[in-house]
Structure formats: C-alpha cells, structure tokens
Design a protein around this motif. Structure first.
Motif, PDB file in Angstrom:
ATOM      1  N   ARG A 110       0.835  -1.186   0.000  1.00  0.00           N
ATOM      2  CA  ARG A 110       0.000   0.000   0.000  1.00  0.00           C
ATOM      3  C   ARG A 110       0.884   1.255   0.000  1.00  0.00           C
ATOM      4  O   ARG A 110       1.855   1.342   0.722  1.00  0.00           O
ATOM      5  CB  ARG A 110      -0.895  -0.011   1.246  1.00  0.00           C
ATOM      6  CG  ARG A 110      -2.071   0.843   1.046  1.00  0.00           C
ATOM      7  CD  ARG A 110      -3.396   0.379   1.594  1.00  0.00           C
ATOM      8  NE  ARG A 110      -3.929  -0.924   1.362  1.00  0.00           N
ATOM      9  CZ  ARG A 110      -4.590  -1.312   0.273  1.00  0.00           C
ATOM     10  NH1 ARG A 110      -4.745  -0.509  -0.742  1.00  0.00           N
ATOM     11  NH2 ARG A 110      -5.110  -2.509   0.198  1.00  0.00           N
ATOM     12  N   THR A 111       0.541   2.197  -0.849  1.00  0.00           N
ATOM     13  CA  THR A 111       1.285   3.450  -0.926  1.00  0.00           C
ATOM     14  C   THR A 111       0.776   4.429   0.130  1.00  0.00           C
ATOM     15  O   THR A 111      -0.254   4.192   0.754  1.00  0.00           O
ATOM     16  CB  THR A 111       1.110   4.096  -2.316  1.00  0.00           C
ATOM     17  OG1 THR A 111      -0.277   4.412  -2.490  1.00  0.00           O
ATOM     18  CG2 THR A 111       1.587   3.166  -3.417  1.00  0.00           C
ATOM     19  N   HIS A 112       1.468   5.544   0.280  1.00  0.00           N
ATOM     20  CA  HIS A 112       1.036   6.548   1.251  1.00  0.00           C
ATOM     21  C   HIS A 112      -0.308   7.170   0.881  1.00  0.00           C
ATOM     22  O   HIS A 112      -0.984   7.705   1.724  1.00  0.00           O
ATOM     23  CB  HIS A 112       2.114   7.634   1.434  1.00  0.00           C
ATOM     24  CG  HIS A 112       2.350   8.463   0.216  1.00  0.00           C
ATOM     25  ND1 HIS A 112       3.159   8.041  -0.810  1.00  0.00           N
ATOM     26  CD2 HIS A 112       1.883   9.679  -0.135  1.00  0.00           C
ATOM     27  CE1 HIS A 112       3.183   8.972  -1.747  1.00  0.00           C
ATOM     28  NE2 HIS A 112       2.420   9.977  -1.368  1.00  0.00           N
ATOM     29  N   TRP A 113      -0.725   7.096  -0.381  1.00  0.00           N
ATOM     30  CA  TRP A 113      -2.028   7.613  -0.781  1.00  0.00           C
ATOM     31  C   TRP A 113      -3.111   6.530  -0.782  1.00  0.00           C
ATOM     32  O   TRP A 113      -4.237   6.780  -1.149  1.00  0.00           O
ATOM     33  CB  TRP A 113      -1.958   8.336  -2.125  1.00  0.00           C
ATOM     34  CG  TRP A 113      -1.545   7.487  -3.301  1.00  0.00           C
ATOM     35  CD1 TRP A 113      -2.370   6.783  -4.122  1.00  0.00           C
ATOM     36  CD2 TRP A 113      -0.231   7.260  -3.781  1.00  0.00           C
ATOM     37  NE1 TRP A 113      -1.648   6.114  -5.080  1.00  0.00           N
ATOM     38  CE2 TRP A 113      -0.316   6.406  -4.896  1.00  0.00           C
ATOM     39  CE3 TRP A 113       1.032   7.684  -3.386  1.00  0.00           C
ATOM     40  CZ2 TRP A 113       0.801   5.976  -5.608  1.00  0.00           C
ATOM     41  CZ3 TRP A 113       2.130   7.251  -4.106  1.00  0.00           C
ATOM     42  CH2 TRP A 113       2.005   6.421  -5.197  1.00  0.00           C
ATOM     43  N   GLY A 114      -2.731   5.310  -0.372  1.00  0.00           N
ATOM     44  CA  GLY A 114      -3.718   4.250  -0.157  1.00  0.00           C
ATOM     45  C   GLY A 114      -3.861   3.221  -1.254  1.00  0.00           C
ATOM     46  O   GLY A 114      -4.512   2.205  -1.059  1.00  0.00           O
ATOM     47  N   ASN A 115      -3.272   3.459  -2.416  1.00  0.00           N
ATOM     48  CA  ASN A 115      -3.378   2.481  -3.497  1.00  0.00           C
ATOM     49  C   ASN A 115      -2.372   1.350  -3.305  1.00  0.00           C
ATOM     50  O   ASN A 115      -1.349   1.520  -2.653  1.00  0.00           O
ATOM     51  CB  ASN A 115      -3.128   3.145  -4.846  1.00  0.00           C
ATOM     52  CG  ASN A 115      -4.194   4.149  -5.219  1.00  0.00           C
ATOM     53  OD1 ASN A 115      -5.238   4.236  -4.578  1.00  0.00           O
ATOM     54  ND2 ASN A 115      -3.941   4.915  -6.243  1.00  0.00           N
ATOM     55  N   LEU A 116      -2.675   0.201  -3.893  1.00  0.00           N
ATOM     56  CA  LEU A 116      -1.760  -0.933  -3.881  1.00  0.00           C
ATOM     57  C   LEU A 116      -0.864  -0.802  -5.118  1.00  0.00           C
ATOM     58  O   LEU A 116      -1.361  -0.592  -6.225  1.00  0.00           O
ATOM     59  CB  LEU A 116      -2.569  -2.229  -3.924  1.00  0.00           C
ATOM     60  CG  LEU A 116      -1.860  -3.526  -3.612  1.00  0.00           C
ATOM     61  CD1 LEU A 116      -1.253  -3.481  -2.208  1.00  0.00           C
ATOM     62  CD2 LEU A 116      -2.826  -4.692  -3.722  1.00  0.00           C
ATOM     63  N   PHE A 117       0.456  -0.896  -4.918  1.00  0.00           N
ATOM     64  CA  PHE A 117       1.392  -0.703  -6.023  1.00  0.00           C
ATOM     65  C   PHE A 117       2.597  -1.611  -5.843  1.00  0.00           C
ATOM     66  O   PHE A 117       3.024  -1.878  -4.722  1.00  0.00           O
ATOM     67  CB  PHE A 117       1.870   0.757  -6.073  1.00  0.00           C
ATOM     68  CG  PHE A 117       2.842   1.022  -7.184  1.00  0.00           C
ATOM     69  CD1 PHE A 117       2.402   1.234  -8.471  1.00  0.00           C
ATOM     70  CD2 PHE A 117       4.205   1.038  -6.935  1.00  0.00           C
ATOM     71  CE1 PHE A 117       3.306   1.468  -9.505  1.00  0.00           C
ATOM     72  CE2 PHE A 117       5.115   1.268  -7.956  1.00  0.00           C
ATOM     73  CZ  PHE A 117       4.661   1.487  -9.245  1.00  0.00           C
ATOM     74  N   GLY A 118       3.150  -2.099  -6.949  1.00  0.00           N
ATOM     75  CA  GLY A 118       4.360  -2.897  -6.907  1.00  0.00           C
ATOM     76  C   GLY A 118       4.952  -3.020  -8.295  1.00  0.00           C
ATOM     77  O   GLY A 118       4.344  -2.610  -9.288  1.00  0.00           O
TER      78      GLY A 118
END
Length: 137
Positions: A110-118
C-alpha cells in the motif's frame, strides 16, 4: 476505441514468454509463426518457429509480442507493462504468478495515498508495474 498496447520483442522465445503470461493472467493467446505466413520457404529453417505476432487478450488487457527484430535487441528500462485492476485479490494473483523467476523492483504494498502498487522485472527481462486504486466504499 483508441488504445495504447504493450508490444514486446523477443530473441526467439516469444512463444515461451507469451504462454507464461497467459498462465499468469489468463485469456486467449493467438500465435502466428513464420511457417504460417505466405512463402515460408524464403526464411531459414531455424527461424520457422519464430513468432511473427502474438496476441494475448483478456477483458481489457491486450499484450502483443514478436520474435521479429531487424537489429540487435537491447533490453532497457524505459518501458513497462502497467497492469491495473480494481480488484486487489486479482492483482495479488497476477503479481504472485509473474513473480516466478523475477526480480522485484518494488514490493507489492500500500502506498502513502492508499493504493496498492508494486513492480518487478520478469524472467524474460520485461518490467511490470502493478496498480490497484484504493476502494473508497
């Protein structure tokens, strides 16, 4: 509908890569090899199984590839395959399957803005980015 499509070039292993991507993502894979084209005899025998065009389609996903390269192929890091979905579980499945034999560039989190990213570089040297937008229900 206008669209941008990821089109990958390989050095003779397009079939292997696209079949791997199909295992990971699902969908329908269509392949055309040099032996399937008109006048295949004009190509050397060791190239007959080279893929002229591969198309992998699933829902809104379209990934294309080829073995046909007219210059030395150099893998770079300037292009990525961006795989976005609104389903976190599906994104996790894609990531885990494509992770086989890969090198992680960004852990799926989870990113600091709430989305899941990788992100990762798969076993064929292609960079993938994974994204799932935060569900605001």
């Amino acid at each position: 509908m206008d669209q941008i499509i990821a089109y990958l070039t390989f050095n003779g292993n397009c079939r292997e890569a696209m079949e791997f991507y199909q295992e990971c993502i699902g969908g329908e894979l269509k392949l055309q090899t040099l032996k399937d084209v008109p006048k295949p005899k004009k190509f050397p025998d060791d190239m007959k199984d080279y893929v002229v065009q591969a198309i992998l389609e699933k829902d809104g996903i379209l990934l294309m590839g080829t073995d046909m390269v007219d210059k030395k192929l150099i893998r770079g890091n300037s292009i990525s395959i961006f795989l976005g979905t609104s389903n976190e579980e599906q994104l996790q499945r894609y990531y885990q399957k494509l992770k086989k034999g890969s090198r992680s560039t960004y852990p799926l989190e989870r990113t600091h803005w709430g989305n899941l990213f990788g992100g990762l570089v798969d076993k064929f040297g292609n960079e993938w980015l994974f994204h799932c937008k935060k569900n605001n229900n």
